[in-house]
Structures are given as C-alpha cells and as structure tokens.
Design a protein around this motif. Structure first.
Motif, PDB file in Angstrom:
ATOM      1  N   LEU A  17      -5.317 -50.420  28.612  1.00 40.53           N
ATOM      2  CA  LEU A  17      -4.068 -49.689  28.804  1.00 40.53           C
ATOM      3  C   LEU A  17      -4.162 -48.304  28.184  1.00 40.53           C
ATOM      4  O   LEU A  17      -3.789 -47.305  28.802  1.00 40.53           O
ATOM      5  N   TRP A  18      -4.689 -48.217  26.959  1.00 38.81           N
ATOM      6  CA  TRP A  18      -4.832 -46.925  26.278  1.00 38.81           C
ATOM      7  C   TRP A  18      -5.767 -46.011  27.068  1.00 38.81           C
ATOM      8  O   TRP A  18      -5.494 -44.830  27.250  1.00 38.81           O
ATOM      9  N   ARG A  19      -6.877 -46.576  27.547  1.00 32.75           N
ATOM     10  CA  ARG A  19      -7.828 -45.799  28.339  1.00 32.75           C
ATOM     11  C   ARG A  19      -7.155 -45.256  29.598  1.00 32.75           C
ATOM     12  O   ARG A  19      -7.322 -44.082  29.942  1.00 32.75           O
ATOM     13  N   GLU A  20      -6.414 -46.098  30.294  1.00 30.82           N
ATOM     14  CA  GLU A  20      -5.732 -45.652  31.509  1.00 30.82           C
ATOM     15  C   GLU A  20      -4.802 -44.474  31.213  1.00 30.82           C
ATOM     16  O   GLU A  20      -4.820 -43.450  31.904  1.00 30.82           O
ATOM     17  N   LEU A  21      -4.001 -44.584  30.146  1.00 34.59           N
ATOM     18  CA  LEU A  21      -3.076 -43.503  29.786  1.00 34.59           C
ATOM     19  C   LEU A  21      -3.818 -42.251  29.352  1.00 34.59           C
ATOM     20  O   LEU A  21      -3.452 -41.138  29.730  1.00 34.59           O
ATOM     21  N   ARG A  22      -4.857 -42.410  28.562  1.00 36.32           N
ATOM     22  CA  ARG A  22      -5.606 -41.252  28.080  1.00 36.32           C
ATOM     23  C   ARG A  22      -6.287 -40.534  29.244  1.00 36.32           C
ATOM     24  O   ARG A  22      -6.287 -39.305  29.302  1.00 36.32           O
ATOM     25  N   HIS A  23      -6.853 -41.276  30.167  1.00 38.48           N
ATOM     26  CA  HIS A  23      -7.455 -40.657  31.344  1.00 38.48           C
ATOM     27  C   HIS A  23      -6.394 -39.907  32.159  1.00 38.48           C
ATOM     28  O   HIS A  23      -6.641 -38.782  32.610  1.00 38.48           O
ATOM     29  N   ARG A  24      -5.231 -40.528  32.336  1.00 36.23           N
ATOM     30  CA  ARG A  24      -4.151 -39.850  33.067  1.00 36.23           C
ATOM     31  C   ARG A  24      -3.736 -38.575  32.341  1.00 36.23           C
ATOM     32  O   ARG A  24      -3.524 -37.530  32.958  1.00 36.23           O
ATOM     33  N   ALA A  25      -3.613 -38.665  31.017  1.00 37.56           N
ATOM     34  CA  ALA A  25      -3.193 -37.499  30.224  1.00 37.56           C
ATOM     35  C   ALA A  25      -4.199 -36.361  30.345  1.00 37.56           C
ATOM     36  O   ALA A  25      -3.826 -35.212  30.594  1.00 37.56           O
ATOM     37  N   LEU A  26      -5.469 -36.677  30.164  1.00 40.37           N
ATOM     38  CA  LEU A  26      -6.504 -35.638  30.202  1.00 40.37           C
ATOM     39  C   LEU A  26      -6.686 -35.071  31.606  1.00 40.37           C
ATOM     40  O   LEU A  26      -7.076 -33.912  31.755  1.00 40.37           O
ATOM     41  N   GLY A  27      -6.402 -35.870  32.619  1.00 36.95           N
ATOM     42  CA  GLY A  27      -6.481 -35.386  33.990  1.00 36.95           C
ATOM     43  C   GLY A  27      -5.280 -34.529  34.367  1.00 36.95           C
ATOM     44  O   GLY A  27      -5.426 -33.467  34.977  1.00 36.95           O
ATOM     45  N   GLU A  28      -4.099 -34.955  33.978  1.00 34.96           N
ATOM     46  CA  GLU A  28      -2.872 -34.257  34.361  1.00 34.96           C
ATOM     47  C   GLU A  28      -2.616 -33.019  33.515  1.00 34.96           C
ATOM     48  O   GLU A  28      -2.099 -32.026  34.002  1.00 34.96           O
ATOM     49  N   ALA A  29      -2.943 -33.082  32.234  1.00 34.13           N
ATOM     50  CA  ALA A  29      -2.600 -31.992  31.312  1.00 34.13           C
ATOM     51  C   ALA A  29      -3.818 -31.524  30.532  1.00 34.13           C
ATOM     52  O   ALA A  29      -3.772 -31.368  29.315  1.00 34.13           O
ATOM     53  N   ALA A  30      -4.901 -31.267  31.240  1.00 30.19           N
ATOM     54  CA  ALA A  30      -6.148 -30.839  30.581  1.00 30.19           C
ATOM     55  C   ALA A  30      -5.927 -29.618  29.700  1.00 30.19           C
ATOM     56  O   ALA A  30      -6.577 -29.476  28.665  1.00 30.19           O
ATOM     57  N   HIS A  31      -5.005 -28.766  30.080  1.00 35.63           N
ATOM     58  CA  HIS A  31      -4.712 -27.547  29.319  1.00 35.63           C
ATOM     59  C   HIS A  31      -4.131 -27.829  27.935  1.00 35.63           C
ATOM     60  O   HIS A  31      -4.132 -26.960  27.075  1.00 35.63           O
ATOM     61  N   ALA A  32      -3.668 -29.044  27.708  1.00 34.38           N
ATOM     62  CA  ALA A  32      -2.938 -29.363  26.478  1.00 34.38           C
ATOM     63  C   ALA A  32      -3.775 -30.070  25.421  1.00 34.38           C
ATOM     64  O   ALA A  32      -3.267 -30.339  24.332  1.00 34.38           O
TER      65      ALA A  32
END
Length: 167
Positions: A17-32
């Motif tokens: 679950l953490w991996r899924e969220l972290r991948h989504r975060a880094l993909g969607e908001a790479a600038h952050a």
C-alpha cells in the motif's frame, strides 16, 4: 470539510500500500519531492527496501483514506537529536485535495511529534511549492533559512521549515 477522512497507521506488512501511494506521489507530483520515481522503481523497488522504510524505529507512517480509498500519506521520523523530529513524504491525491486530507495528516504527525517529547518538528519543502507552503504555514511551520539539499535537476533547492512543539 474532512468528512469521510480516516487516518490509518501502517507498518512493514503494509509495504504494498505504501509503495503504491509513494509511486503515485512521485509520478503525479515529481516537482514536490527531493527523490524521484526512478529511484524507487527498477532495482530500488524491492520488498525489503519498502519494509525497512516502514520499520524505522519510533517513526510514524500514516495513510489517509477517503471513503475507504487510499488518497494520501505522511510520515514522522526521529532525528539523531532527540529534540527534533522530521515530517516526510506528505502527499495528497489530486481527487482529495481541498477536502482537509493534508491538514489531517500534518496535524496527526504534529500531535505524534509532541507525544515523543521532541521540542521541534522540521520538514524539507521544494522552493516554489506554494500549495505545500500554505499547508505547512497553517500548522505553524516557518522557513529557517537553511537549505536541506539540492534536487535532482541540480537547480531547485529543498528548504527547511520548522515549528516548535511546546506551543
């Protein structure tokens, strides 16, 4: 505003679950973020790495659920200095933004930090991230003038914000 938002503490067994969220975060908001999706994929995408990340002693790892769907994440980490803890990995899915998810996550990690007995909470914020800056400012964080690091692009900086925990 935060109706339907539930925070769940996760640990090493919740690594998928953490991996899924972290991948989504880094993909969607790479600038952050100071890290990149590529660093957490490929050879870096190993179960033991994710489990180790969620097993840092005395850390807190939260997932936000909105109507039982995972839509956000945040962590609190101890520092070498027992008076300092760090807020890390804050992200809210675009579908959940403006619904109080970020405020709930940050507020919960700040409450945890107080309970640890630390005197200060710090975080790194990519310069120019006005949305995150506003979120953190609502929770009492202010810029310290310190640079936490340089981003992979070699240009942008990760700046330090901090807040006292005894107030």
């Amino acid at each position: 505003m935060d109706a339907g938002v539930e925070l769940v503490e996760v640990g090493p067994d919740d690594w998928r679950l953490w991996r899924e969220l972290r991948h989504r975060a880094l993909g969607e908001a790479a600038h952050a973020f100071r890290t990149t999706l590529a660093e957490w994929q490929g050879e870096g995408d190993r179960e033991e790495r994710w489990r180790e990340r969620l097993a840092i002693p005395t850390s807190l790892n939260l997932v936000a659920l909105l109507d039982r769907r995972p839509v956000g994440m945040a962590s609190g980490f101890p520092e070498d200095d027992p008076d300092v803890v760090w807020l890390h990995s804050v992200w809210v899915d675009p579908v959940a933004r403006g619904k109080g998810v970020g405020d709930r996550l940050v507020g919960a990690v700040v409450a945890w930090a107080r309970a640890t007995g630390a005197r200060e909470m710090r975080l790194g914020i990519v310069e120019g991230n006005a949305t995150a800056e506003a979120l953190y400012a609502r929770h009492g964080f202010r810029y310290t003038g310190e640079v936490n690091g340089i981003l992979p692009d070699g240009v942008r900086r990760d700046l330090v914000m901090a807040r006292p925990l005894n107030a």
